[in-house]
Design a protein around this motif. Structure first.
Motif, PDB file in Angstrom:
ATOM      1  N   VAL A 147     -24.238 -30.389   1.318  1.00 55.95           N
ATOM      2  CA  VAL A 147     -24.750 -29.965   0.006  1.00 55.95           C
ATOM      3  C   VAL A 147     -26.208 -29.505   0.108  1.00 55.95           C
ATOM      4  CG1 VAL A 147     -24.875 -30.650  -2.434  1.00 55.95           C
ATOM      5  CG2 VAL A 147     -23.241 -31.750  -0.934  1.00 55.95           C
ATOM      6  N   ALA A 148     -26.795 -29.602   1.297  1.00 53.63           N
ATOM      7  CA  ALA A 148     -28.223 -29.328   1.458  1.00 53.63           C
ATOM      8  C   ALA A 148     -28.590 -27.903   1.071  1.00 53.63           C
ATOM      9  CB  ALA A 148     -28.641 -29.619   2.899  1.00 53.63           C
ATOM     10  N   SER A 149     -27.750 -26.930   1.410  1.00 49.70           N
ATOM     11  CA  SER A 149     -28.076 -25.529   1.087  1.00 49.70           C
ATOM     12  C   SER A 149     -28.155 -25.314  -0.430  1.00 49.70           C
ATOM     13  CB  SER A 149     -27.024 -24.593   1.691  1.00 49.70           C
ATOM     14  OG  SER A 149     -25.727 -24.922   1.201  1.00 49.70           O
ATOM     15  N   ALA A 150     -27.345 -26.030  -1.201  1.00 48.95           N
ATOM     16  CA  ALA A 150     -27.389 -25.899  -2.653  1.00 48.95           C
ATOM     17  C   ALA A 150     -28.509 -26.745  -3.260  1.00 48.95           C
ATOM     18  CB  ALA A 150     -26.051 -26.311  -3.251  1.00 48.95           C
ATOM     19  N   ALA A 151     -28.895 -27.815  -2.582  1.00 52.21           N
ATOM     20  CA  ALA A 151     -29.935 -28.701  -3.112  1.00 52.21           C
ATOM     21  C   ALA A 151     -31.338 -28.202  -2.799  1.00 52.21           C
ATOM     22  CB  ALA A 151     -29.757 -30.107  -2.542  1.00 52.21           C
ATOM     23  N   ARG A 152     -31.505 -27.473  -1.692  1.00 50.52           N
ATOM     24  CA  ARG A 152     -32.847 -27.060  -1.272  1.00 50.52           C
ATOM     25  C   ARG A 152     -33.569 -26.226  -2.329  1.00 50.52           C
ATOM     26  NH1 ARG A 152     -31.387 -25.351   3.124  1.00 50.52           N
ATOM     27  NH2 ARG A 152     -31.723 -27.238   4.362  1.00 50.52           N
ATOM     28  N   THR A 182     -33.329 -35.622   7.060  1.00 51.55           N
ATOM     29  CA  THR A 182     -32.956 -34.699   8.135  1.00 51.55           C
ATOM     30  C   THR A 182     -32.095 -33.559   7.605  1.00 51.55           C
ATOM     31  OG1 THR A 182     -33.037 -36.501   9.753  1.00 51.55           O
ATOM     32  CG2 THR A 182     -31.811 -34.519  10.367  1.00 51.55           C
ATOM     33  N   SER A 183     -31.203 -33.869   6.670  1.00 55.34           N
ATOM     34  CA  SER A 183     -30.291 -32.846   6.145  1.00 55.34           C
ATOM     35  C   SER A 183     -31.024 -31.752   5.381  1.00 55.34           C
ATOM     36  CB  SER A 183     -29.260 -33.497   5.225  1.00 55.34           C
ATOM     37  OG  SER A 183     -29.881 -33.970   4.039  1.00 55.34           O
ATOM     38  N   ILE A 184     -32.151 -32.077   4.796  1.00 54.62           N
ATOM     39  CA  ILE A 184     -32.883 -31.114   3.980  1.00 54.62           C
ATOM     40  C   ILE A 184     -33.938 -30.388   4.803  1.00 54.62           C
ATOM     41  CG2 ILE A 184     -34.834 -32.479   3.151  1.00 54.62           C
ATOM     42  CD1 ILE A 184     -32.406 -30.432   0.969  1.00 54.62           C
ATOM     43  N   ASP A 185     -34.038 -30.685   6.075  1.00 53.89           N
ATOM     44  CA  ASP A 185     -35.017 -30.063   6.978  1.00 53.89           C
ATOM     45  C   ASP A 185     -36.443 -30.314   6.481  1.00 53.89           C
ATOM     46  OD1 ASP A 185     -36.031 -28.684   9.105  1.00 53.89           O
ATOM     47  OD2 ASP A 185     -35.748 -26.695   8.221  1.00 53.89           O
ATOM     48  N   ASP A 186     -36.812 -31.615   6.470  1.00 57.15           N
ATOM     49  CA  ASP A 186     -38.144 -32.022   6.008  1.00 57.15           C
ATOM     50  C   ASP A 186     -38.824 -32.855   7.086  1.00 57.15           C
ATOM     51  OD1 ASP A 186     -40.364 -32.563   4.408  1.00 57.15           O
ATOM     52  OD2 ASP A 186     -39.399 -34.266   3.420  1.00 57.15           O
ATOM     53  N   PRO A 187     -39.194 -32.228   8.233  1.00 52.99           N
ATOM     54  CA  PRO A 187     -39.748 -33.001   9.354  1.00 52.99           C
ATOM     55  C   PRO A 187     -41.105 -33.620   9.051  1.00 52.99           C
ATOM     56  CG  PRO A 187     -39.986 -30.653   9.757  1.00 52.99           C
ATOM     57  CD  PRO A 187     -39.139 -30.794   8.525  1.00 52.99           C
TER      58      PRO A 187
END
Length: 229
Positions: A147-152, A182-187
């Motif tokens: 769901v990350a692509s829709a949540a970003r 990690t799923s949202i790409d927030d390093p």
């Protein structure tokens, strides 16, 4: 002229009487002296013993205090107390997230309720239940990335965008939060956990509205079919 010798008044005491009284006094003195000596010896021998007993024997209150202390100490565990922070990290903690709804989605909900003949509040409660269940499923299966692509894109929205729709809680431990970030790409850990959860909640709400629209359309299509009989 001859001088008169005055006579002594009172009763005359003879030498024998004086001697008897002297002996009686000496006997009494010897007796009392012996009594005083025996009393002094008794005090000298018994006094320390009595003091020793009083000194060594605890008082009644001290006995009770000692017994209570022993009882409490007997129930104290000798095992080290676990660190509260470690316990919290292992078991996780509840996180609150908020979901707001845009005007377009709100209008769709009202339209779907009218088409299905259901109360709008009933439809809203069904959507909230579905969003909560899907959020817990994402947590349990660590499939936030689906769901990350829709949540970003929702992360760029201001916190007050839309009308309040739902407020919920979900329990997350350290592993759950790591998978979420990690799923949202927030390093760099720019986004807080609450903001991430709210973004996923908004994305899931929009998805559930789409699924509800498809269900109602399917019901309408079946109802419009002619009776095969």
């Amino acid at each position: 002229m001859a001088r008169k010798i005055p006579s002594r008044s009172g009763t005359a005491v003879s030498n024998e009487d004086r001697l008897a009284r002297s002996r009686q006094f000496a006997t009494s003195t010897t007796k009392y002296a012996a009594f005083d000596q025996s009393t002094a010896e008794a005090v000298a021998t018994e006094g320390p013993a009595v003091k020793s007993v009083v000194k060594n024997e605890p008082r009644k209150g001290e006995k009770a205090a000692a017994a209570e202390t022993a009882r409490i100490n007997s129930g104290v565990s000798t095992q080290p107390v676990a660190d509260d922070a470690c316990s919290t990290r292992t078991e996780g903690q509840s996180r609150t997230y908020y979901v707001r709804i845009g005007a377009e989605d709100q209008a769709r909900i009202e339209a779907l309720a009218e088409r299905s003949g259901l109360d709008p509040d009933y439809v809203r409660r069904a959507l909230i239940k579905a969003v909560r269940a899907r959020m817990q499923n994402l947590r349990d299966t660590a499939t936030w990335h689906e769901v990350a692509s829709a949540a970003r894109p929702r992360l760029a929205e201001s916190k007050g965008t839309g009308a309040p729709f739902m407020k919920s809680m979900i329990r997350l431990d350290a592993a759950h939060m790591a998978a979420l970030q990690t799923s949202i790409d927030d390093p760099l850990n720019v986004y807080g956990v609450t903001l991430l959860l709210s973004a996923f909640g908004k994305a899931l709400l929009h998805s559930e509205i789409e699924e509800l629209a498809q269900k109602i359309s399917g019901i309408e299509a079946r109802a419009a079919r002619p009776d095969p009989a």
